[in-house]
Scaffold this active site. Structure first.
Site, PDB file in Angstrom:
ATOM      1  N   GLY A 218       6.057  -3.030   3.768  1.00  0.00           N
ATOM      2  CA  GLY A 218       5.683  -3.494   5.092  1.00  0.00           C
ATOM      3  C   GLY A 218       6.165  -4.913   5.311  1.00  0.00           C
ATOM      4  O   GLY A 218       6.930  -5.464   4.503  1.00  0.00           O
TER       5      GLY A 218
ATOM      6  N   THR B 186      -7.857   8.471   3.003  1.00  0.00           N
ATOM      7  CA  THR B 186      -7.311   9.812   3.242  1.00  0.00           C
ATOM      8  C   THR B 186      -6.091   9.738   4.168  1.00  0.00           C
ATOM      9  O   THR B 186      -5.240  10.631   4.147  1.00  0.00           O
ATOM     10  CB  THR B 186      -8.363  10.745   3.874  1.00  0.00           C
ATOM     11  OG1 THR B 186      -8.810  10.179   5.108  1.00  0.00           O
ATOM     12  CG2 THR B 186      -9.540  10.937   2.941  1.00  0.00           C
TER      13      THR B 186
ATOM     14  N   ARG C  18     -23.961  14.981  20.313  1.00  0.00           N
ATOM     15  CA  ARG C  18     -23.897  13.678  19.648  1.00  0.00           C
ATOM     16  C   ARG C  18     -22.711  12.853  20.125  1.00  0.00           C
ATOM     17  O   ARG C  18     -21.758  13.376  20.701  1.00  0.00           O
ATOM     18  CB  ARG C  18     -23.766  13.855  18.130  1.00  0.00           C
ATOM     19  CG  ARG C  18     -25.028  14.324  17.439  1.00  0.00           C
ATOM     20  CD  ARG C  18     -24.758  14.632  15.991  1.00  0.00           C
ATOM     21  NE  ARG C  18     -25.990  14.981  15.282  1.00  0.00           N
ATOM     22  CZ  ARG C  18     -26.019  15.609  14.115  1.00  0.00           C
ATOM     23  NH1 ARG C  18     -24.888  15.999  13.539  1.00  0.00           N
ATOM     24  NH2 ARG C  18     -27.166  15.867  13.520  1.00  0.00           N
TER      25      ARG C  18
ATOM     26  N   GLY D 247       0.817  -1.208   0.000  1.00  0.00           N
ATOM     27  CA  GLY D 247       0.000   0.000   0.000  1.00  0.00           C
ATOM     28  C   GLY D 247       0.850   1.257   0.000  1.00  0.00           C
ATOM     29  O   GLY D 247       1.958   1.275   0.524  1.00  0.00           O
TER      30      GLY D 247
ATOM     31  N   GLY E 183      -5.916   0.339  10.264  1.00  0.00           N
ATOM     32  CA  GLY E 183      -5.164  -0.471  11.207  1.00  0.00           C
ATOM     33  C   GLY E 183      -5.478  -1.912  10.918  1.00  0.00           C
ATOM     34  O   GLY E 183      -6.431  -2.474  11.469  1.00  0.00           O
TER      35      GLY E 183
ATOM     36  N   ASP F 218       0.384   1.523   9.503  1.00  0.00           N
ATOM     37  CA  ASP F 218       0.003   0.788  10.713  1.00  0.00           C
ATOM     38  C   ASP F 218       1.111   0.736  11.754  1.00  0.00           C
ATOM     39  O   ASP F 218       0.865   0.404  12.913  1.00  0.00           O
ATOM     40  CB  ASP F 218      -0.400  -0.642  10.351  1.00  0.00           C
ATOM     41  CG  ASP F 218      -1.661  -0.702   9.512  1.00  0.00           C
ATOM     42  OD1 ASP F 218      -2.409   0.286   9.502  1.00  0.00           O
ATOM     43  OD2 ASP F 218      -1.891  -1.732   8.866  1.00  0.00           O
TER      44      ASP F 218
ATOM     45  N   ARG G  99     -23.154   9.439  15.107  1.00  0.00           N
ATOM     46  CA  ARG G  99     -22.736   9.585  13.719  1.00  0.00           C
ATOM     47  C   ARG G  99     -21.358   8.950  13.534  1.00  0.00           C
ATOM     48  O   ARG G  99     -20.570   8.867  14.477  1.00  0.00           O
ATOM     49  CB  ARG G  99     -22.670  11.071  13.329  1.00  0.00           C
ATOM     50  CG  ARG G  99     -24.001  11.774  13.354  1.00  0.00           C
ATOM     51  CD  ARG G  99     -24.898  11.328  12.203  1.00  0.00           C
ATOM     52  NE  ARG G  99     -26.116  12.114  12.116  1.00  0.00           N
ATOM     53  CZ  ARG G  99     -27.239  11.849  12.783  1.00  0.00           C
ATOM     54  NH1 ARG G  99     -27.272  10.803  13.598  1.00  0.00           N
ATOM     55  NH2 ARG G  99     -28.297  12.614  12.637  1.00  0.00           N
TER      56      ARG G  99
END
Length: 371
Positions: free
Chosen positions: A127, A296, A188, A25, A196, A153, A289
């Protein structure tokens, strides 16, 4: 354990052609590594540096897909996100999926591509999974390999830092900063789901830095009852809102993995935030929520710390090649860069220590960890 010294005359006199690739990644800081490798190899040793496109897949192509890199080409790369060489996290070369549905061992093609390029050594940035594959390829294909750890991670063994982690934490922390105000405005419970794969390093670090009230990580079991108690306690204290951060690898209360089935048949983590929101709302009556940060966390301008780490790792990796000290990975330990055997690094997975400093800090601040 190797510490790095200035190059000697013999290492500077020997001309080399080295390759570099990014595997797995993407994350912030990869281009800063490439830049550092090119500057050290070309500027100090007068070597050639060849950037290999799309990781090992570039070495499978005929001719191998690579380009010679010069300092002028990479000077502006320090602040760029992603990787200018491209990457892939699909297709194990030892069992490579073919178009007819079969799998084939293509490891010999990768080794052949390395030798066709006339490379003396290869720097692999990846990784633990990517480095394990690259090391096996090096063993069977006669490749002189040096590894550099990168993963948001931060779970590669024996290194305090992996490239990309600090930027990911910064992004998650900023998201928490923003959610605090909207949570308070509407009374909220706001849940932030972060990446992760198996470890909760992003969640615990960003959770503390961002003032979360609840942090859930896969290393510590939780109960919904305990989470709702925290929400209720805050209400009794006059805080009619709560902010929680949860790692995507956290399971349901009964231990089930929460995943999404993608259109091409692959399952990936995702959905624990919505699972928790539904149940917290039902049990506590709180309006809840969810925000899912997703990719991102991989993008954006690398943080200064990631740029520094990437630069130090790139220089050190080139110096290992100059010393012909192969099968090593550069690491950050005790405020300096040292090298360790790749096998040792990938053999020691680094999860969050449930008795470690960050967990103790979170508990000391009154943050609920769900247990």
């Amino acid at each position: 354990m190797n510490r790095f010294n200035e190059p000697n005359d013999s290492s500077m006199a020997e001309h080399k052609r080295i390759g570099i690739l990014t595997s797995g990644g993407d994350c912030a800081g990869l281009n800063a590594v490439i830049r550092a490798v090119v500057h050290r190899a070309v500027g100090t040793y007068n070597w050639e540096v060849w950037g290999i496109y799309r990781a090992t897949q570039g070495l499978m192509q005929r001719p191998p897909q690579a380009t010679r890199l010069e300092p002028k080409q990479v000077d502006a790369a320090l602040t760029l996100a992603g990787t200018i060489l491209g990457t892939t996290n699909k297709g194990n070369p030892f069992a490579f999926p073919m178009s007819d549905g079969t799998v084939r061992d293509r490891s010999s093609e990768i080794a052949e591509g390395y030798h066709q390029l006339g490379l003396d050594a290869l720097i692999g940035i990846g990784g633990d999974g990517s480095l394990a594959i690259l090391r096996k390829l090096a063993e069977v294909g006669g490749i002189n390999l040096v590894g550099i750890p990168k993963t948001i991670d931060n779970d590669v063994g024996i290194t305090e830092r992996s490239i990309g982690f600090d930027t990911a934490v910064n992004i998650a922390t900023e998201a928490l900063d923003r959610l605090q105000f909207t949570a308070a405005s509407h009374d909220r419970v706001m849940i932030l789901e972060v990446m992760g794969r198996d470890a909760g390093h992003i969640a615990i670090s960003a959770g503390i830095a961002g003032g979360a009230d609840i942090i859930l990580i896969p290393e510590i079991p939780y109960t919904l009852e305990r989470i709702c108690q925290q929400i209720q306690q805050r209400k009794q204290q006059g805080n009619n809102y709560s902010v929680a951060i949860v790692s995507e690898a956290v399971r349901t209360e009964s231990g089930e993995v929460v995943q999404n089935m993608l259109s091409f048949g692959e399952c990936r983590y995702g959905g624990i935030g919505h699972y928790l929101a539904d149940r917290i709302s039902a049990l506590s009556g709180a309006e809840t929520r969810v925000t899912v940060l997703g990719h991102t966390q991989r993008g954006g301008t690398p943080s200064p710390l990631d740029r520094l780490t990437a630069s130090a790792f790139g220089v050190a990796a080139v110096d290992l090649i100059a010393d012909k000290d192969y099968d090593k990975m550069v690491t950050w330990q005790n405020r300096q860069v040292v090298s360790v055997p790749i096998l040792d690094a990938i053999g020691q997975y680094k999860a969050v220590d449930s008795q470690g400093t960050l967990v103790k800090t979170a508990r000391g601040l009154g943050i609920c960890l769900g247990d």
